[in-house]
Design a protein around this motif. Structure first.
Motif, PDB file in Angstrom:
ATOM      1  N   SER A 264      71.238   8.169  92.452  1.00  0.00           N
ATOM      2  CA  SER A 264      70.915   9.353  91.722  1.00  0.00           C
ATOM      3  C   SER A 264      70.354  10.163  92.370  1.00  0.00           C
ATOM      4  O   SER A 264      70.515  11.286  92.485  1.00  0.00           O
ATOM      5  N   ILE A 265      69.145   9.621  93.388  1.00  0.00           N
ATOM      6  CA  ILE A 265      68.429  10.874  93.566  1.00  0.00           C
ATOM      7  C   ILE A 265      68.885  11.575  95.200  1.00  0.00           C
ATOM      8  O   ILE A 265      68.487  12.288  95.786  1.00  0.00           O
TER       9      ILE A 265
ATOM     10  N   ALA B 202      71.969  12.621  95.660  1.00  0.00           N
ATOM     11  CA  ALA B 202      72.666  13.383  95.694  1.00  0.00           C
ATOM     12  C   ALA B 202      71.177  15.063  95.512  1.00  0.00           C
ATOM     13  O   ALA B 202      71.335  15.818  96.338  1.00  0.00           O
ATOM     14  N   GLN B 203      70.035  14.923  94.240  1.00  0.00           N
ATOM     15  CA  GLN B 203      69.162  15.602  94.108  1.00  0.00           C
ATOM     16  C   GLN B 203      68.952  15.844  95.582  1.00  0.00           C
ATOM     17  O   GLN B 203      68.292  16.982  95.768  1.00  0.00           O
TER      18      GLN B 203
ATOM     19  N   LEU C  27      69.925  16.115  98.947  1.00  0.00           N
ATOM     20  CA  LEU C  27      70.922  16.687  99.687  1.00  0.00           C
ATOM     21  C   LEU C  27      71.076  18.036  98.662  1.00  0.00           C
ATOM     22  O   LEU C  27      71.283  18.920 100.177  1.00  0.00           O
ATOM     23  N   ASN C  28      71.191  17.935  98.125  1.00  0.00           N
ATOM     24  CA  ASN C  28      71.761  19.644  97.200  1.00  0.00           C
ATOM     25  C   ASN C  28      69.705  20.709  97.891  1.00  0.00           C
ATOM     26  O   ASN C  28      70.060  21.617  97.775  1.00  0.00           O
TER      27      ASN C  28
END
Lengths: 339, 335
Positions: free
Chosen positions: A205-206, A208-209, A211-212
C-alpha cells in the motif's frame, strides 16, 4: 523563488521531447577479483558488458532484470559513483567519464539518485533537515535560513511537514524515509534522477503512494527518470520505454506497450509469464518456467548469455553473440531466433 | 497419535488466538482474536502487510513465540488436539514431524557449518528412527524430490555454496523430511528473483498434490496468493478482516482494505495513470484506534461519514457461504 524560476525553464524543455538528455555508448564495467598472497587480479566480474541506450528529456526509461544482471551498476556508473571500465556516457552532449572532478560537481547538481533501502541511505545521526539540506550546502548555498526554506518546501512537496525537520531517521516509517530520500534528491532541482529500486523495500500500500508521488513530481518539475527495478509490472506501469537486462547486457528494448504486447526475446517472455497475477482465473494456465539459475557473471556462458536457460535454444546460440538489432522502429532485440 | 474423535477434514482449527508482547512501552497486541481453519491438503493463504501479525500467528501455531511475547488466549486444534495444552516433549514430536516451517531467508535459516545432507539427516534420526545409512539415502531422495540437480554430490555442499533458489529448495527438503501433514511457508519466495520464484511456487504446488499435505502460505504478494491458494485470509493489525475462497475474494473483494490492496498493485495488462493508493500508514501497534483498526485509512468510512467505525469494532460476519468480512458496511446482513 528558485524553484518556480527553474520550472518555467523546464516546461520549455519539455516541449522539445526528442532532445536526448543521457546517451550511453558501449558501457563496460568489470570488477577485478583478487586472490592469493599478492592480491593479483585473477578474474573479472563482468557486471556490465557493453550496454548502449539513450534517455530522452522528460521520459522514464525502465531498466528491469534479476539480481546480479548489472542494472544497479549501470545506474551508479552514470553518476560516476563507480568508475566505468570503458564506454561513453554523454549528459547533454558532454562526456561524464572524461570530466575532471571539479566539473563533476556541476554534473551531479543535475543528476541525483534515490536508493533502494531508505533505512541505510540516510545518516542516522543527522536530523532530517540537515540530511535534506546537505546537498545545498555542498553546492555552495551557505545561508542557513535560505537552505531551511527550500528544505521545508521540499518536505511539503513529498507529503511531510516542517515539524519533521528536527527529527531523526529512526522516528520514521520506511515509506516516510523514502519520501525524505526523494526530497533530498530534489533539493538541487536536478533534471535527471536515477531511481534504484525505489519501492521494492516497501509494503504494497505504501509502494503505490511512492509511485504516485514520483509521477506527480515528474510532471511538476519536468524530471527525467532512469527507473531501475526487478518487478516488471511496476516498471511497465511507470516507464515510457523498457530495457530488459540479463547478465550485463541489454537483451530487449522497446516502448512499454510494445514490450508488453509484442515481446520477442525468450527471456522477456519468461519474465512476463513468471509474474504472479492477482487474478485466480488467469493464473492457473501454463507458464514458461526457466530451468536453473542465472549463471555467474564471473564466467558467463559463451555466445548468447541466455542460451543455458533458453527454452528455444538453437545450435548457433552457443557459438556467437547475437547482434542487438532494431526489428521494428524503436524495438531492439538481441536474439538469434528473432533475427 | 490422532484423537479418535477426530473425524472431519479440518486439519487445523484456530479459535480466538491472541498473542501479545508485553514490552516496556506497552502491550503490543500482535495477534488479537484470529480464527481460521485449514483443511487437509489445502493451500491456505494468509495475506497482509508487515506488522499485521501473520508471522506471529504462524510462530504461535508452532509455539515458538519467545518472551516478552506470549499466547494469552485461544485454542489451536491440530487434528483435534489443542497444541497449546501439549507438554514440551509432546510439542517436540509435532514440530518438524507433523508441522514444519520454511522461512523467508533460506541462508540464515540453515546451519552454515554443516552440509545440507547432514541437516536433513538430523531430522530423520530424531523423528523417524532410521539408521545413519538409510537416513542419508532418504536425504538424497528428498533433494531429488525438490529438484536439486546432482543430488548425491550436492548433499555434501555447505549452504554458502548454494544459490538463493537452491538454498530455498534445500530448506524445503528439510521441512519435508518427516512428511508433515502441514507445512507453514512464511514468505517463501520474497527473497528470490521472479524466474526462481516461479520455480519454487511450482515445486510447492507439485509437492502438495504428490504428498497431500496442507500448506499455510504467508505472503504480502496478492499475485502469489491468487496463483497458489484455495482459501485466503486477509489480516490487518492483528485481526482477520476478510476470509474467502480465492475466487470469491478476487472477484468480489468486500473489505475496503482488501479492495485497496488489490487496486494499489500495478497489473501488466491494465493501464492506469495513477494507482489507487491507500492513504496513511498502518496504525501504531501499541495505541490502536478504539473502533475498526482500519477506519483512519478507510476511504469509505470518510466518504460515508460512518461514525460507528471509530467507536466500535465490527465482527467477522459470514456474508455469503464462502465469504466472511469484518466491516460495518456489511453488518446489516446479520440481522
Amino acid at each position: 523563488m528558485r524553484h518556480t524560476q527553474c520550472n518555467d525553464g523546464q516546461s520549455n524543455l519539455k516541449e522539445s521531447t526528442n532532445h536526448i538528455l543521457v546517451e550511453i555508448h558501449n558501457l563496460v564495467k568489470y570488477f577485478p577479483v583478487r586472490s592469493g598472497l599478492f592480491q593479483k587480479i585473477t578474474a573479472y566480474v563482468k557486471a556490465v558488458d557493453g550496454v548502449s541506450f539513450n534517455i530522452k528529456d522528460g521520459e522514464t526509461l525502465g531498466l528491469v532484470g534479476e539480481s546480479g544482471c548489472g542494472k544497479t551498476t549501470v545506474g551508479r556508473s552514470i553518476l560516476r559513483l563507480t568508475r566505468a571500465t570503458s564506454g561513453e556516457i554523454l549528459y547533454d552532449g558532454k562526456d561524464i567519464l572524461k570530466a575532471k572532478s571539479s566539473d563533476l560537481k556541476s554534473f551531479r547538481r543535475n543528476m541525483q539518485i534515490i536508493f533502494q533501502d531508505p533505512y541505510s541511505s540516510l545518516d542516522p545521526r543527522l536530523q532530517i533537515g540537515e540530511s535534506v539540506g546537505l546537498p545545498l550546502y555542498v553546492h555552495g548555498m551557505k545561508n542557513a535560513k535560505q537552505r531551511q526554506e527550500i528544505v521545508v518546501a521540499m518536505l511539503e512537496k513529498v507529503g511531510l511537514k516542517a515539524q519533521h525537520l528536527n527529527h531523526y531517521p529512526y522516528e520514521f516509517s520506511g515509506g516516510q524515509l523514502q519520501r525524505i530520500g526523494i526530497a533530498r534528491a530534489l533539493t538541487l532541482n536536478p533534471k535527471f534522477i536515477v531511481c534504484d529500486e525505489p519501492v521494492s523495500a516497501l509494503d504494497v500500500s505504501i509502494q503505490a503512494q511512492i509511485l504516485n508521488l514520483l509521477s506527480d513530481l515528474q510532471e511538476e518539475f519536468g524530471l527525467t527518470y532512469l527507473f531501475i527495478a526487478h518487478n516488471l509490472s511496476v516498471v511497465k506501469h511507470f516507464s515510457d520505454r523498457v530495457a530488459v537486462m540479463y547478465l550485463g547486457k541489454i537483451i530487449e528494448l522497446a516502448d512499454r506497450d510494445e514490450i508488453y504486447k509484442n515481446h520477442l526475446h525468450p527471456y522477456t517472455q519468461a519474465l512476463m509469464s513468471a509474474i504472479p497475477h492477482p487474478n485466480p482465473h488467469r493464473n492457473r494456465q501454463k507458464r514458461i518456467i526457466l530451468t536453473g539459475d542465472v549463471p555467474s557473471p564471473l564466467n558467463p556462458p559463451a555466445g548468447c548469455h541466455f542460451h543455458t536457460r533458453c527454452p528455444v535454444v538453437m545450435d548457433v546460440c552457443n557459438q556467437g553473440e547475437p547482434e542487438f538489432k532494431e526489428m521494428s522502429p524503436g524495438h531492439w532485440v538481441a536474439c538469434w531466433k528473432v533475427s | 497419535m490422532n484423537d479418535p474423535n477426530f473425524q472431519n477434514d479440518d486439519l487445523l482449527d484456530i479459535h480466538n488466538l491472541k498473542t501479545y508482547f508485553f514490552t516496556r512501552e506497552g502491550v503490543v497486541r500482535a495477534v488479537d482474536g484470529v480464527d481460521f481453519k485449514v483443511k487437509v491438503g489445502e493451500i491456505f493463504g494468509l495475506v497482509g502487510e508487515s506488522g499485521c501479525g501473520k508471522s506471529v500467528t504462524s510462530l504461535s501455531i508452532l509455539r515458538l513465540v519467545n518472551p516478552p511475547g506470549r499466547v494469552v488466549d485461544g485454542s489451536i486444534l491440530f487434528q483435534g488436539r489443542n497444541l497449546l495444552e501439549l507438554t514440551d516433549a509432546e510439542m517436540r514430536q509435532v514440530r518438524g514431524n507433523r508441522i514444519s516451517m520454511i522461512f523467508q531467508q533460506p541462508l540464515p535459516s540453515l546451519d552454515p557449518i554443516r552440509p545440507i545432507g547432514d541437516q536433513i539427516v538430523e531430522a530423520l534420526l530424531v523423528h523417524k528412527k532410521m539408521d545413519q545409512r538409510q537416513a542419508w539415502k532418504h536425504a538424497v531422495d528428498l533433494l531429488n524430490l525438490v529438484g536439486i540437480p546432482d543430488a548425491s554430490r550436492r548433499s555434501h555442499s555447505y549452504p554458502f555454496e548454494l544459490s538463493g533458489g537452491m538454498a530455498q529448495r534445500a530448506m524445503i527438503a528439510i521441512a519435508l523430511s518427516c512428511e508433515p501433514e502441514l507445512l507453514i511457508a512464511d514468505e517463501p519466495t520474497t527473497a528470490l528473483d521472479v524466474t526462481i520464484q516461479a520455480q519454487i511456487l511450482e515445486l510447492l504446488c507439485d509437492l502438495r498434490s504428490r504428498l497431500g499435505m496442507a500448506i499455510i502460505l504467508i505472503t504480502h504478494d496478492l499475485g502469489v496468493v491468487a496463483e497458489m491458494a484455495d482459501w485466503v485470509s486477509v489480516m490487518y493489525a492483528g485481526r482477520v478482516v476478510e476470509e474467502a475462497s480465492v475466487n470469491s475474494l478476487f472477484e468480489e473483494p468486500l473489505h475496503p482494505y482488501t479492495r485497496g490492496l488489490i487496486e494499489s498493485i500495478p497489473v501488466l495488462d491494465q493501464d492506469r495513470k495513477r494507482l489507487n493508493a491507500i492513504p496513511g500508514v498502518v496504525c501504531d501497534c501499541i495505541n490502536m484506534p478504539a473502533g475498526c483498526k482500519f477506519a483512519p485509512r478507510c476511504k469509505v468510512q470518510i466518504e460515508k461519514n460512518m461514525t460507528i467505525c471509530n467507536k466500535h469494532e465490527p465482527h467477522l460476519l459470514e456474508v455469503s457461504p464462502n465469504h466472511k468480512v469484518r466491516c460495518w458496511l456489511y453488518e446489516e446482513f446479520s440481522h
